[in-house]
Motif scaffolding. Structure first.
Motif, short mmCIF file in Angstrom:
data_model
loop_
_atom_site.label_atom_id
_atom_site.label_comp_id
_atom_site.label_asym_id
_atom_site.label_seq_id
_atom_site.Cartn_x
_atom_site.Cartn_y
_atom_site.Cartn_z
N ALA A 168 0.83 -1.21 0.00
CA ALA A 168 0.00 0.00 0.00
C ALA A 168 0.87 1.25 0.00
O ALA A 168 0.53 2.26 -0.66
CB ALA A 168 -0.93 -0.01 1.21
N LEU A 169 1.98 1.24 0.72
CA LEU A 169 2.88 2.40 0.73
C LEU A 169 3.50 2.62 -0.64
O LEU A 169 3.59 3.76 -1.12
CB LEU A 169 3.97 2.20 1.79
N PHE A 170 3.94 1.54 -1.29
CA PHE A 170 4.54 1.68 -2.62
C PHE A 170 3.52 2.21 -3.63
O PHE A 170 3.86 2.98 -4.53
CB PHE A 170 5.08 0.33 -3.10
N MET A 171 2.26 1.79 -3.47
CA MET A 171 1.22 2.19 -4.42
C MET A 171 0.58 3.53 -4.04
O MET A 171 -0.29 4.03 -4.76
CB MET A 171 0.14 1.11 -4.49
N GLY A 172 0.98 4.11 -2.92
CA GLY A 172 0.39 5.37 -2.49
C GLY A 172 -1.04 5.26 -2.02
O GLY A 172 -1.82 6.21 -2.15
N LYS A 173 -1.39 4.10 -1.48
CA LYS A 173 -2.76 3.85 -1.05
C LYS A 173 -2.91 3.95 0.47
O LYS A 173 -3.62 3.16 1.10
CB LYS A 173 -3.21 2.45 -1.51
N THR A 174 -2.26 4.89 1.09
CA THR A 174 -2.40 5.09 2.53
C THR A 174 -2.78 6.56 2.79
O THR A 174 -2.85 7.36 1.85
CB THR A 174 -1.09 4.76 3.27
N THR A 175 -3.00 6.87 4.04
CA THR A 175 -3.37 8.24 4.42
C THR A 175 -2.15 9.12 4.64
O THR A 175 -2.25 10.16 5.28
CB THR A 175 -4.23 8.22 5.69
N MET A 176 -0.99 8.70 4.13
CA MET A 176 0.23 9.51 4.25
C MET A 176 -0.01 10.87 3.60
O MET A 176 -0.77 11.00 2.64
CB MET A 176 1.39 8.80 3.56
N TRP A 177 0.63 11.90 4.15
CA TRP A 177 0.44 13.25 3.64
C TRP A 177 0.73 13.32 2.14
O TRP A 177 1.68 12.71 1.63
CB TRP A 177 1.35 14.22 4.38
N GLY A 225 1.92 14.27 -1.45
CA GLY A 225 3.16 14.80 -1.99
C GLY A 225 4.41 14.13 -1.48
O GLY A 225 5.51 14.39 -1.98
N VAL A 226 4.28 13.24 -0.47
CA VAL A 226 5.45 12.54 0.07
C VAL A 226 5.70 11.30 -0.79
O VAL A 226 4.81 10.45 -0.94
CB VAL A 226 5.23 12.14 1.54
N PRO A 227 6.91 11.13 -1.35
CA PRO A 227 7.20 9.95 -2.17
C PRO A 227 7.06 8.66 -1.36
O PRO A 227 7.23 8.65 -0.14
CB PRO A 227 8.65 10.18 -2.62
N SER A 228 6.77 7.58 -2.04
CA SER A 228 6.53 6.30 -1.36
C SER A 228 7.77 5.81 -0.62
O SER A 228 7.67 5.29 0.50
CB SER A 228 6.07 5.25 -2.38
N TYR A 229 8.95 5.98 -1.24
CA TYR A 229 10.16 5.48 -0.57
C TYR A 229 10.47 6.28 0.69
O TYR A 229 10.98 5.74 1.68
CB TYR A 229 11.35 5.50 -1.54
N ILE A 230 10.13 7.57 0.68
CA ILE A 230 10.29 8.38 1.89
C ILE A 230 9.33 7.90 2.97
O ILE A 230 9.68 7.82 4.15
CB ILE A 230 10.05 9.87 1.59
N SER A 231 8.11 7.57 2.57
CA SER A 231 7.13 7.06 3.52
C SER A 231 7.62 5.79 4.20
O SER A 231 7.47 5.62 5.42
CB SER A 231 5.80 6.79 2.81
#
Length: 634
Positions: A376-385, A387-393
């Protein structure tokens, strides 16, 4: 004649000289005595002046300390009330995840938010009360059997049945993380990617700017307090954790005397029994083999030992102990075929099989949770802020996990190092410096409060990073709608990862290698961060609220009941086996009640370092009640 005259004159001169010398000596003696008296008077006057100056300095410091404390209470309480106002308005205007994305009615979301806060307080305070009451002997517990029925039942469940204390703490840890994740889901700001319509509607009805709350909160304050999540974190720490902990450490009998504590205990034990967290025991077994220390718990050793039944009172054990001994003697005289066999080889084998099945199930669930979360983090499917890149997340996620884990392990490592001989600690300069820092003046209680703040902040940030958030009519990995909603969207997988990866495993490492853990230079940095967080006084309002809670619920201190002197006194009198005997350590009582925000740091009995290194949470929590015992401002 002349000669005699000379002799007479010489004798007269000699006599006169002798008198002169005597007179001079007496004068010198009188002068010296006078000088000594003057010196003594001067010295006495100087000493009095110094004492007076010191007293004035202490008085000035005390006044300054009180002024600072009052200022902290005032601004902390004001900030708390303002944060509550922002959260309530945001919920009522559909600006939170629960109301905007989950379509929860605002009134229901508000009730759920307060229920979760109160339950979190019950879990935090109830744990402290149960751990603090554990050292009491059975005779003392009988004294409050009739006056505090629920306290007696709760302590009987946790204290009288095998390893239920450790099982309760493990299950409760997962429950706390779940509650924090759900609070974040209900009251955190809605994701701007999916809530444009809700924001537009709320802004049209309540304010000109879509980020104004009812039109009277400036955008910058809204961003700092609400959008960043600071308001929610502050409310959770103050109302859901510290306030309850303050009262629970001094009013253990009254705080634990609740049906809701009983329900929490049973749910926690059920969570542990389910096997969700059993992979922790695998880590425990690994370190047991690595260190060569035996396992001490029935769930891992499978000792041929029966535990007391759930419905059996400890009082009945005391009353019928003699009869039971007689029945045992009669049973020993029976022929082998007539003796009861409760723990047969088959039953022990079944226990082992059931245990390892749960360990395998827990490991599988943990791997699945990591896979789904990272995907989910790699695909950007989380509630992360946004504009933050997936690898940074992902990097931030693992850094936060490590940071929380180190703070969890620090508490156990500190308690373990305390009971070590001083010459052993001195062999590691970094560990000694960290011990000196944490136990200097009132730093220890400040560290505990700062640690609580940091852990909760990190938990909310982790929840924000790994909570899965997919669009409408979209399921992650193509799973069914039911699985997506019940398993992915609820945050259970994230809670499992956080509980095991950011808490329990680090505690095991710290319990087995406390000196090496405290020798980490990063520990010094974390200690100072915790001290700075506490020094800001941002959560000082918890002590004011604790006084109000105590008054409303009519809590009385344990000393008022005449049953318990204090948690530390009870420990010293009744649980000496856990106390460090040599006294050659850094831990000491710290009680300075000038500022009213002080905790009574009593002697730590948390662990017998020779036998209990693997008792990961039991060690930590036994120490926590002694060391986190807040001496409230009541």
């Amino acid at each position: 004649m002349t000669r005699n005259t000379r002799l007479f004159a010489s004798s007269l001169r000699l006599s006169h000289l002798t008198k002169t010398i005597a007179t001079t000596t007496d004068s010198f003696t009188m002068w010296k005595t006078k000088q000594q008296k003057q010196s003594s008077t001067t010295s006495s006057t100087a000493t009095k002046e110094m004492k007076q100056q010191r007293s004035e300095t202490m008085c000035n410091n005390s006044i300054l300390s009180r002024i600072i404390s009052i200022a902290k209470y005032t601004y902390s309480l004001g900030l708390l009330l303002f944060s509550l106002l922002i959260i309530h308005v945001a919920i009522m205007t559909n600006q939170t995840s629960g109301t905007s994305e989950w379509n929860i009615p605002p009134i229901v979301a508000l009730l759920l938010f307060w229920c979760l806060l109160m339950w979190l307080g019950i879990m935090e305070g109830g744990q402290g009360a149960l751990v603090g009451l554990q050292p009491l002997p059975q005779q003392t517990r009988q004294l409050y059997k009739n006056t505090h029925m629920w306290t007696y039942q709760n302590t009987s469940i946790v204290h009288n049945h095998g390893d239920n204390m450790e099982r309760f703490i493990i299950g409760r840890q997962f429950l706390v993380v779940i509650v924090v994740f759900v609070i974040n889901m209900v009251a955190s700001p809605a994701d701007s990617k999916n809530d444009t319509t809700a924001y537009e509607e709320s802004s049209a009805d309540y304010g000109k700017d879509e980020h104004d709350v009812w039109g009277f909160v400036p955008s910058i304050l809204h961003s700092i307090l609400f959008t960043s999540g600071l308001a929610l974190i502050l409310v959770t720490i103050t109302l859901g954790q510290l306030t309850a902990q303050v009262n629970a450490t001094k009013c253990m009998l009254d705080f634990c005397n609740s049906y809701f504590v009983n329900i929490t205990i049973r749910i926690s034990l059920l969570i542990e029994y389910s096997g969700l967290l059993h992979c922790v025991y695998l880590v425990q077994i690994f370190f047991s083999v690595l260190t060569g220390k035996p396992m001490l718990h029935s769930h891992t050793t499978f000792d041929d030992k029966e535990e007391d039944g759930d419905d059996e009172d400890a009082a009945d054990h005391g009353e019928h102990k003699h009869d039971d001994d007689e029945e045992e003697g009669q049973a020993e005289q029976l022929p082998p075929q007539a003796q009861p066999h409760t723990n047969t080889t088959a039953s022990l084998l079944w226990k082992k099989i059931f245990f390892w099945i749960r360990v395998l199930l827990s490991c599988t669930i943990l791997l699945v949770a990591f896979y789904v979360t990272l995907y989910a983090l790699f695909m950007g499917k989380t509630t992360m802020w946004e504009g933050v890149p997936s690898y940074i997340s992902i990097v931030v996620f693992f850094l936060l996990m490590s940071f929380v884990g180190m703070m969890e392990g620090m508490q156990i490592a500190t308690f373990a190092v305390v009971n070590m001989p001083e010459h052993v600690i001195r062999e590691s300069p970094v560990a000694k410096a960290n011990c000196d820092l944490v136990f200097r003046d009132t730093n220890f209680q400040a560290f505990l409060i700062g640690r609580q703040i940091c852990v909760t902040v990190c938990q909310f940030m982790i929840a924000r990073i790994i909570t899965i958030n997919v669009g409408d009519n979209e399921n992650l990995l193509g799973v069914s709608d039911a699985l997506q909603i019940l398993l992915f969207d609820t945050g259970i997988l994230g809670a499992i990862i956080t509980t095991i990866g950011a808490s329990l495993c680090w505690r095991i490492i710290a319990a087995n290698f406390p000196l090496a853990f405290m020798s980490n230079p990063l520990i010094t940095v974390i200690l100072r961060i915790c001290l700075v967080c506490e020094g800001t006084g941002i959560c000082s309002s918890a002590f004011v609220l604790a006084r109000g809670q105590k008054y409303i619920l009519k809590f009385q201190t344990d000393e008022q009941y005449g049953i318990i002197g204090s948690s530390s006194d009870s420990t010293n009198n009744n649980n000496n086996v856990d106390e460090g005997e040599d006294g050659d350590n850094y831990f000491h009582d710290q009680a300075d009640s000038d500022d009213g925000v002080v905790h009574n740091c009593d002697e730590e009995d948390g662990n017998n370092s020779d036998n209990n290194h693997l008792d990961l949470v039991f060690i930590e929590e036994r120490g926590r009640t002694r060391s986190e015992s807040f001496e409230s401002i009541m």
